[in-house]
Write a protein that holds these residues in place. Structure first.
Motif, PDB file in Angstrom:
ATOM      1  N   ILE A  40      44.726  49.412  37.369  1.00 15.15           N
ATOM      2  CA  ILE A  40      45.153  48.593  38.407  1.00 15.15           C
ATOM      3  C   ILE A  40      43.888  48.236  39.346  1.00 15.15           C
ATOM      4  CG2 ILE A  40      46.596  48.467  40.601  1.00 15.15           C
ATOM      5  CD1 ILE A  40      48.580  50.421  39.036  1.00 15.15           C
ATOM      6  N   GLY A  41      43.493  47.117  39.213  1.00 18.15           N
ATOM      7  CA  GLY A  41      41.995  46.921  40.235  1.00 18.15           C
ATOM      8  C   GLY A  41      42.570  46.385  41.686  1.00 18.15           C
ATOM      9  N   GLU A  42      41.814  45.394  42.103  1.00 15.08           N
ATOM     10  CA  GLU A  42      42.003  45.185  43.587  1.00 15.08           C
ATOM     11  C   GLU A  42      42.839  43.645  43.548  1.00 15.08           C
ATOM     12  OE1 GLU A  42      38.846  45.802  46.038  1.00 15.08           O
ATOM     13  OE2 GLU A  42      38.963  43.859  47.056  1.00 15.08           O
ATOM     14  N   ALA A  43      42.101  42.842  43.339  1.00 19.23           N
ATOM     15  CA  ALA A  43      42.511  41.390  43.390  1.00 19.23           C
ATOM     16  C   ALA A  43      41.628  40.566  42.317  1.00 19.23           C
ATOM     17  CB  ALA A  43      42.649  40.766  44.697  1.00 19.23           C
ATOM     18  N   PRO A  44      42.097  39.428  42.126  1.00 19.35           N
ATOM     19  CA  PRO A  44      41.740  38.483  41.237  1.00 19.35           C
ATOM     20  C   PRO A  44      40.723  38.104  42.007  1.00 19.35           C
ATOM     21  CG  PRO A  44      43.954  37.889  41.206  1.00 19.35           C
ATOM     22  CD  PRO A  44      43.660  38.770  42.322  1.00 19.35           C
ATOM     23  N   GLY A  45      39.206  37.709  41.082  1.00 19.49           N
ATOM     24  CA  GLY A  45      38.138  36.920  41.692  1.00 19.49           C
ATOM     25  C   GLY A  45      38.182  35.404  41.152  1.00 19.49           C
ATOM     26  N   TRP A  46      37.006  34.699  41.115  1.00 18.78           N
ATOM     27  CA  TRP A  46      37.028  33.407  40.902  1.00 18.78           C
ATOM     28  C   TRP A  46      37.473  32.993  39.208  1.00 18.78           C
ATOM     29  CZ3 TRP A  46      34.442  30.332  37.341  1.00 18.78           C
ATOM     30  CH2 TRP A  46      34.709  28.729  37.663  1.00 18.78           C
ATOM     31  N   HIS A  47      36.942  33.965  38.325  1.00 13.76           N
ATOM     32  CA  HIS A  47      37.215  33.852  37.001  1.00 13.76           C
ATOM     33  C   HIS A  47      38.804  33.670  36.836  1.00 13.76           C
ATOM     34  CE1 HIS A  47      32.839  33.492  35.769  1.00 13.76           C
ATOM     35  NE2 HIS A  47      32.863  34.368  36.888  1.00 13.76           N
ATOM     36  N   GLU A  48      39.258  34.864  37.414  1.00 14.28           N
ATOM     37  CA  GLU A  48      40.561  35.415  37.095  1.00 14.28           C
ATOM     38  C   GLU A  48      41.530  34.220  37.676  1.00 14.28           C
ATOM     39  OE1 GLU A  48      38.385  37.426  38.337  1.00 14.28           O
ATOM     40  OE2 GLU A  48      37.977  38.554  36.907  1.00 14.28           O
ATOM     41  N   ASP A  49      41.118  33.724  38.874  1.00 11.81           N
ATOM     42  CA  ASP A  49      41.966  32.635  39.302  1.00 11.81           C
ATOM     43  C   ASP A  49      41.946  31.375  38.501  1.00 11.81           C
ATOM     44  OD1 ASP A  49      43.294  31.314  41.901  1.00 11.81           O
ATOM     45  OD2 ASP A  49      41.420  30.131  41.371  1.00 11.81           O
ATOM     46  N   ARG A  53      44.409  35.192  34.291  1.00 16.03           N
ATOM     47  CA  ARG A  53      44.275  36.573  33.407  1.00 16.03           C
ATOM     48  C   ARG A  53      43.234  37.633  34.297  1.00 16.03           C
ATOM     49  NH1 ARG A  53      41.259  35.895  28.210  1.00 16.03           N
ATOM     50  NH2 ARG A  53      42.142  38.045  27.857  1.00 16.03           N
ATOM     51  N   PRO A  54      43.487  38.929  34.162  1.00 16.63           N
ATOM     52  CA  PRO A  54      42.884  39.933  35.046  1.00 16.63           C
ATOM     53  C   PRO A  54      41.581  40.204  34.270  1.00 16.63           C
ATOM     54  CG  PRO A  54      44.525  40.857  33.625  1.00 16.63           C
ATOM     55  CD  PRO A  54      44.649  39.596  33.623  1.00 16.63           C
ATOM     56  N   PHE A  55      40.600  40.538  35.078  1.00 19.15           N
ATOM     57  CA  PHE A  55      39.325  41.226  34.758  1.00 19.15           C
ATOM     58  C   PHE A  55      38.712  40.500  33.593  1.00 19.15           C
ATOM     59  CE2 PHE A  55      40.550  44.742  37.119  1.00 19.15           C
ATOM     60  CZ  PHE A  55      39.731  45.165  37.713  1.00 19.15           C
ATOM     61  N   VAL A  56      38.470  39.065  33.726  1.00 25.03           N
ATOM     62  CA  VAL A  56      37.744  38.282  32.800  1.00 25.03           C
ATOM     63  C   VAL A  56      36.327  37.779  33.263  1.00 25.03           C
ATOM     64  CG1 VAL A  56      39.734  37.473  31.496  1.00 25.03           C
ATOM     65  CG2 VAL A  56      38.933  36.092  33.545  1.00 25.03           C
ATOM     66  N   THR A  80      46.203  44.982  35.451  1.00 31.57           N
ATOM     67  CA  THR A  80      46.832  44.260  36.560  1.00 31.57           C
ATOM     68  C   THR A  80      45.988  44.618  37.889  1.00 31.57           C
ATOM     69  OG1 THR A  80      48.524  43.577  37.606  1.00 31.57           O
ATOM     70  CG2 THR A  80      48.793  45.918  37.298  1.00 31.57           C
ATOM     71  N   ASN A  81      46.396  44.016  38.937  1.00 34.47           N
ATOM     72  CA  ASN A  81      45.843  44.040  40.305  1.00 34.47           C
ATOM     73  C   ASN A  81      46.927  44.672  41.312  1.00 34.47           C
ATOM     74  OD1 ASN A  81      42.823  43.523  40.002  1.00 34.47           O
ATOM     75  ND2 ASN A  81      43.600  41.596  39.097  1.00 34.47           N
ATOM     76  N   VAL A  82      46.299  45.059  42.566  1.00 35.13           N
ATOM     77  CA  VAL A  82      46.995  45.367  43.604  1.00 35.13           C
ATOM     78  C   VAL A  82      47.759  43.907  44.046  1.00 35.13           C
ATOM     79  CG1 VAL A  82      47.153  46.160  46.167  1.00 35.13           C
ATOM     80  CG2 VAL A  82      45.704  47.342  44.356  1.00 35.13           C
ATOM     81  N   TYR A 153      35.935  54.598  40.309  1.00 34.18           N
ATOM     82  CA  TYR A 153      35.450  53.417  41.088  1.00 34.18           C
ATOM     83  C   TYR A 153      35.556  52.171  40.504  1.00 34.18           C
ATOM     84  CZ  TYR A 153      32.198  56.641  43.667  1.00 34.18           C
ATOM     85  OH  TYR A 153      31.668  57.377  44.494  1.00 34.18           O
ATOM     86  N   HIS A 154      35.607  50.921  41.186  1.00 35.06           N
ATOM     87  CA  HIS A 154      35.781  49.652  40.684  1.00 35.06           C
ATOM     88  C   HIS A 154      34.621  49.377  39.758  1.00 35.06           C
ATOM     89  CE1 HIS A 154      36.849  45.393  40.392  1.00 35.06           C
ATOM     90  NE2 HIS A 154      37.590  45.749  40.821  1.00 35.06           N
ATOM     91  N   PRO A 155      34.875  48.645  38.718  1.00 28.86           N
ATOM     92  CA  PRO A 155      33.652  48.345  37.838  1.00 28.86           C
ATOM     93  C   PRO A 155      32.635  47.365  38.542  1.00 28.86           C
ATOM     94  CG  PRO A 155      35.762  47.990  36.629  1.00 28.86           C
ATOM     95  CD  PRO A 155      36.119  48.469  37.863  1.00 28.86           C
TER      96      PRO A 155
HETATM   97  N1  URA Z   1      38.172  42.561  40.310  1.00 27.91           N
HETATM   98  C1  URA Z   1      39.603  42.922  40.295  1.00 27.91           C
HETATM   99  O1  URA Z   1      39.762  43.904  41.255  1.00 27.91           O
HETATM  100  N2  URA Z   1      40.392  42.362  39.632  1.00 27.91           N
HETATM  101  C2  URA Z   1      40.124  41.434  38.694  1.00 27.91           C
HETATM  102  O2  URA Z   1      41.062  41.147  38.250  1.00 27.91           O
HETATM  103  C3  URA Z   1      38.657  41.006  38.717  1.00 27.91           C
HETATM  104  C4  URA Z   1      37.824  41.485  39.270  1.00 27.91           C
END
Ligand code: URA
Length: 200
Positions: A40-49, A53-56, A80-82, A153-155
């Motif tokens: 579980i990550g934080e929130a989508p960023g630009w690429h994900e938006d 898709r998460p973490f792309v 997924t994300n929060v 930690y967050h990647p």
């Molecule tokens: N960082 C996040 O926390 N989530 C993503 O999906 C991408 C980057």
């Protein structure tokens, strides 16, 4: 269609937060429906938006590398994300956005029933480890209600602070060890013991 895919379909149209009107795509999450491990990550960023898709993006590339270290591919876990919508200019998620999205996350957890939840970064950690600091608890797990919660930690932190890279890799490499340890404890019928907080 599976209940999880139906849920993700609903998430895509969620309009609970103002930020929904500015997104390209919501990012519900993806991966194996019966995954043992849920990240579980934080929130989508630009690429994900852009892709829904998460973490792309760059953090996702590092997450893929981390998964490869433990012989896993992203299709074998759930990611997924929060919050499921990108906040404008990648600002931090607001408390109300986190609250609005929480029922989606809880339902995902109920449907996937992972053995382990890995929190990536402080926002995700804060949902499951109240009042803790990531520098203290990263790389440690806690078993509650049949699930091991494990903080990392967050990647993306490694992209900004290079010295964290090795720490994050080492924390990732603990995951199969914790799962194996937990499995051998269950096999010894230790599940009959009261399920209390147990730090690994
Ligand atoms: N960082 C996040 O926390 N989530 C993503 O999906 C991408 C980057």
């Amino acid at each position: 269609m599976s209940a999880l895919l139906e849920l993700c379909g609903e998430i895509k149209y969620c309009q609970k937060c103002d930020i929904a009107k500015d997104r390209t795509k919501a990012v519900p999450g993806e991966g194996a429906e019966g995954a043992d491990i849920m990240f579980i990550g934080e929130a989508p960023g630009w690429h994900e938006d852009q892709q829904g898709r998460p973490f792309v993006g760059p953090a996702g590339q590092f997450l893929d590398e981390l998964l490869a270290l433990i012989n896993l591919k992203r299709e074998q876990v759930y990611i997924t994300n929060v919050i499921k919508t990108r906040p404008p200019v990648n600002r931090d998620p607001l408390p109300q956005e986190i609250l609005n999205c929480r029922p989606w996350l809880d339902r995902q957890i109920e449907l996937i029933r992972p053995r382990m939840i890995v929190t990536l970064g402080r926002y995700s950690m804060a949902l499951f480890f109240h009042g803790k600091s990531i520098s203290q608890i990263h790389g440690t797990g806690q078993k509650r209600g049949g699930i091991i919660y494990y903080a990392m930690y967050h990647p993306a932190a490694a992209l900004h602070q290079h010295r964290l890279r090795e720490t994050i890799k080492a924390d990732m490499q603990m995951i199969p060890k914790l799962l194996a340890k937990e499995k051998s404890i269950s096999e010894e019928k230790q599940e009959a013991l009261p399920e209390q907080l147990s730090m690994f």
